[in-house]
Design a protein around this motif. Structure first.
Motif, mmCIF file in Angstrom:
data_model
loop_
_atom_site.group_PDB
_atom_site.id
_atom_site.type_symbol
_atom_site.label_atom_id
_atom_site.label_comp_id
_atom_site.label_asym_id
_atom_site.label_seq_id
_atom_site.Cartn_x
_atom_site.Cartn_y
_atom_site.Cartn_z
ATOM 1 N N ASN A 94 -28.636 -79.893 69.947
ATOM 2 C CA ASN A 94 -29.632 -79.175 69.695
ATOM 3 C C ASN A 94 -29.393 -79.643 67.998
ATOM 4 O OD1 ASN A 94 -31.246 -77.231 69.111
ATOM 5 N ND2 ASN A 94 -30.729 -75.933 70.635
ATOM 6 N N LYS A 95 -30.988 -79.791 68.231
ATOM 7 C CA LYS A 95 -30.858 -79.617 65.737
ATOM 8 C C LYS A 95 -32.490 -78.663 65.600
ATOM 9 C CE LYS A 95 -30.386 -85.018 66.036
ATOM 10 N NZ LYS A 95 -31.275 -85.827 65.628
ATOM 11 N N GLU A 96 -32.565 -77.736 66.916
ATOM 12 C CA GLU A 96 -33.492 -76.522 66.209
ATOM 13 C C GLU A 96 -32.492 -75.316 65.829
ATOM 14 O OE1 GLU A 96 -35.990 -75.607 69.003
ATOM 15 O OE2 GLU A 96 -36.739 -78.375 69.520
ATOM 16 N N TYR A 97 -31.380 -75.498 65.534
ATOM 17 C CA TYR A 97 -30.266 -74.595 65.290
ATOM 18 C C TYR A 97 -31.091 -73.422 64.398
ATOM 19 C CZ TYR A 97 -28.841 -78.104 61.331
ATOM 20 O OH TYR A 97 -29.578 -78.459 60.716
ATOM 21 N N SER A 98 -31.933 -74.100 63.433
ATOM 22 C CA SER A 98 -32.691 -72.624 62.503
ATOM 23 C C SER A 98 -33.145 -71.290 63.391
ATOM 24 C CB SER A 98 -32.905 -73.308 61.176
ATOM 25 O OG SER A 98 -32.084 -74.263 60.738
ATOM 26 N N ALA A 99 -34.220 -72.075 64.194
ATOM 27 C CA ALA A 99 -34.791 -71.136 65.176
ATOM 28 C C ALA A 99 -33.621 -70.374 66.212
ATOM 29 C CB ALA A 99 -35.143 -72.131 65.963
ATOM 30 N N VAL A 100 -32.093 -71.180 66.374
ATOM 31 C CA VAL A 100 -31.438 -70.326 66.757
ATOM 32 C C VAL A 100 -31.493 -68.708 65.883
ATOM 33 C CG1 VAL A 100 -28.792 -69.978 68.221
ATOM 34 C CG2 VAL A 100 -30.955 -71.725 68.007
ATOM 35 N N VAL A 101 -30.580 -69.769 64.328
ATOM 36 C CA VAL A 101 -29.584 -68.551 63.795
ATOM 37 C C VAL A 101 -30.804 -67.601 63.916
ATOM 38 C CG1 VAL A 101 -29.349 -68.419 61.174
ATOM 39 C CG2 VAL A 101 -28.398 -70.227 62.950
ATOM 40 N N ALA A 102 -32.511 -67.551 63.519
ATOM 41 C CA ALA A 102 -33.375 -66.437 63.042
ATOM 42 C C ALA A 102 -33.586 -65.954 64.486
ATOM 43 C CB ALA A 102 -34.469 -67.532 62.927
ATOM 44 N N ASP A 103 -33.406 -66.078 65.516
ATOM 45 C CA ASP A 103 -33.097 -65.398 66.615
ATOM 46 C C ASP A 103 -31.723 -64.405 66.625
ATOM 47 O OD1 ASP A 103 -34.865 -64.707 69.007
ATOM 48 O OD2 ASP A 103 -33.105 -65.559 70.442
ATOM 49 N N ILE A 104 -30.856 -65.020 66.800
ATOM 50 C CA ILE A 104 -29.899 -64.414 66.196
ATOM 51 C C ILE A 104 -30.289 -62.933 65.159
ATOM 52 C CG2 ILE A 104 -27.269 -64.361 65.929
ATOM 53 C CD1 ILE A 104 -26.725 -66.859 66.349
ATOM 54 N N GLU A 105 -29.899 -63.137 63.960
ATOM 55 C CA GLU A 105 -30.520 -62.364 62.571
ATOM 56 C C GLU A 105 -31.553 -61.497 63.376
ATOM 57 O OE1 GLU A 105 -31.432 -64.680 59.435
ATOM 58 O OE2 GLU A 105 -28.779 -65.236 59.359
ATOM 59 N N ALA A 106 -32.723 -62.056 63.875
ATOM 60 C CA ALA A 106 -33.343 -60.667 64.652
ATOM 61 C C ALA A 106 -33.518 -59.793 65.968
ATOM 62 C CB ALA A 106 -35.139 -61.403 65.041
ATOM 63 N N ALA A 107 -32.465 -60.193 66.345
ATOM 64 C CA ALA A 107 -31.587 -59.461 67.904
ATOM 65 C C ALA A 107 -30.561 -58.325 66.869
ATOM 66 C CB ALA A 107 -30.749 -60.039 68.398
ATOM 67 N N ASN A 108 -30.422 -58.359 65.980
ATOM 68 C CA ASN A 108 -29.736 -57.492 65.586
ATOM 69 C C ASN A 108 -28.093 -56.780 65.788
ATOM 70 O OD1 ASN A 108 -29.277 -55.443 63.072
ATOM 71 N ND2 ASN A 108 -30.084 -53.603 64.898
ATOM 72 N N VAL A 109 -27.477 -58.620 66.014
ATOM 73 C CA VAL A 109 -26.168 -58.175 67.049
ATOM 74 C C VAL A 109 -24.651 -58.012 66.248
ATOM 75 C CG1 VAL A 109 -27.391 -59.546 68.802
ATOM 76 C CG2 VAL A 109 -25.660 -60.445 67.372
ATOM 77 N N ASP A 110 -23.781 -57.358 66.563
ATOM 78 C CA ASP A 110 -22.355 -57.030 66.416
ATOM 79 C C ASP A 110 -21.801 -58.811 66.806
ATOM 80 O OD1 ASP A 110 -23.010 -54.680 65.346
ATOM 81 O OD2 ASP A 110 -22.886 -54.248 67.478
ATOM 82 N N VAL A 111 -21.860 -59.236 68.053
ATOM 83 C CA VAL A 111 -21.047 -60.230 67.822
ATOM 84 C C VAL A 111 -21.859 -61.526 68.140
ATOM 85 C CG1 VAL A 111 -18.865 -61.305 68.359
ATOM 86 C CG2 VAL A 111 -18.403 -59.081 68.165
ATOM 87 N N VAL A 112 -21.346 -62.750 67.917
ATOM 88 C CA VAL A 112 -22.236 -63.955 68.665
ATOM 89 C C VAL A 112 -21.441 -64.888 69.369
ATOM 90 C CG1 VAL A 112 -23.802 -65.711 67.935
ATOM 91 C CG2 VAL A 112 -23.589 -64.413 66.733
ATOM 92 N N MET A 113 -21.884 -64.850 70.458
ATOM 93 C CA MET A 113 -20.258 -65.813 70.931
ATOM 94 C C MET A 113 -21.536 -67.207 71.331
ATOM 95 S SD MET A 113 -19.653 -62.985 72.099
ATOM 96 C CE MET A 113 -18.642 -62.225 73.298
#
Length: 287
Positions: A94-113
């Motif tokens: 996966n080279k679209e990791y920046s989109a994943v990071v944006a989705d993680i930040e938008a989800a407003n979570v405490d922990v990422v696995m």
């Protein structure tokens, strides 16, 4: 003749339902359990095809057992308010990791696995560093890293399983120590994964206190593998189960989240991966 052929097919389906519950004896049984919903539906036909009341009762009982144990995984649950987590198999290419990071930040979570953290998508961790400064990676090969990133501080040293299976880190939440774990365990059979599952069990059995476990289990929620891990960690599945991977158009709910009191799940986009992400609001301290 046709009736006998149908009864033979239905009998095989019933046998496969039973075999699927024997994962503690051989991991091939867990693979068979993937087909439990289909086998259960076939057994329903036995109620109408069989002439013997005994056979009708047997087929009906096996069908009910199969369908009910699958259906419970897809029941919705109430949202928990103790912690919010994000889990995703990134896919090693996966080279679209920046989109994943944006989705993680938008989800407003405490922990990422994260799973399949590779040389291609490894920069995602650096991009997460500002908001999730507490990080750890277990690197098993150039493509099969398991990672965890947290807003909350670690309360001790993270640990890695001996083979690709689990990363676990203690965090401090509401003044209490909680273990959060990212999992990526290979297919049970015919993949030679017995050591991976043993290493997962070994690591998880050492954790003291509440455990949150999320990731790619490479098996369905109603399998023996998931049941054994849930029993070991004192957790239950958050729900409803989601088909996070489509293998040759077959929907497979193989990514999941477990917590002491379960919780609610929502599915996130693929974003360059073959696995959808999951966000879960979990219950850590059931009342």
């Amino acid at each position: 003749m046709v009736r006998k052929a149908f009864l033979g097919l239905i009998s095989i389906a019933a046998l496969l339902v039973i075999v699927g519950y024997l994962g503690q004896f051989h991991r091939g049984a867990d693979t068979v359990a993937i087909g439990r919903p289909v086998f259960g539906m076939i057994c329903i036909l036995g109620i109408f095809v069989a002439r013997s009341l005994t056979l009708r009762f047997a087929f009906g009982t096996i069908a009910l057992l199969a369908i009910s144990t699958v259906a419970v995984s897809f029941l919705p649950q109430k949202s928990g308010g103790d912690i919010r987590v994000y889990s995703k198999n990134l896919w090693f290419g996966n080279k679209e990791y920046s989109a994943v990071v944006a989705d993680i930040e938008a989800a407003n979570v405490d922990v990422v696995m994260l799973q399949e953290v590779s040389v291609h998508n490894n920069p995602s961790l650096q991009q997460l560093k500002a908001k999730f400064p507490h990080q750890h990676v277990c690197r098993f090969s150039r493509w099969s890293g398991i990672a965890l990133a947290s807003r909350l501080p670690f309360d001790g040293d993270p640990i890695c399983s001996d083979s690709r299976a689990v990363l676990a880190a203690p965090i401090l939440l509401k003044g209490q120590r909680v273990w959060v774990a990212s999992a990526h365990i290979p297919w049970p059979w015919p993949h030679d994964s017995s050591e991976n599952e043993k290493d997962a069990i070994s690591l998880l059995s050492e954790l003291d206190g509440p455990v949150i476990l999320a990731g790619d289990f490479n098996i369905v929620p109603w399998s023996g593998r998931v049941g054994r891990i849930a029993a070991l960690t004192g957790t239950q599945l958050a729900g409803p189960a989601r088909a996070t991977l489509h293998l040759r158009n077959i929907p497979l709910p193989i990514d999941m989240v477990l917590a002491p009191g379960g919780g609610s799940l929502e599915m996130r986009p693929l974003l360059g991966s073959d696995h959808a992400g999951l966000v879960a609001d979990l219950v850590l301290w059931p009342k």
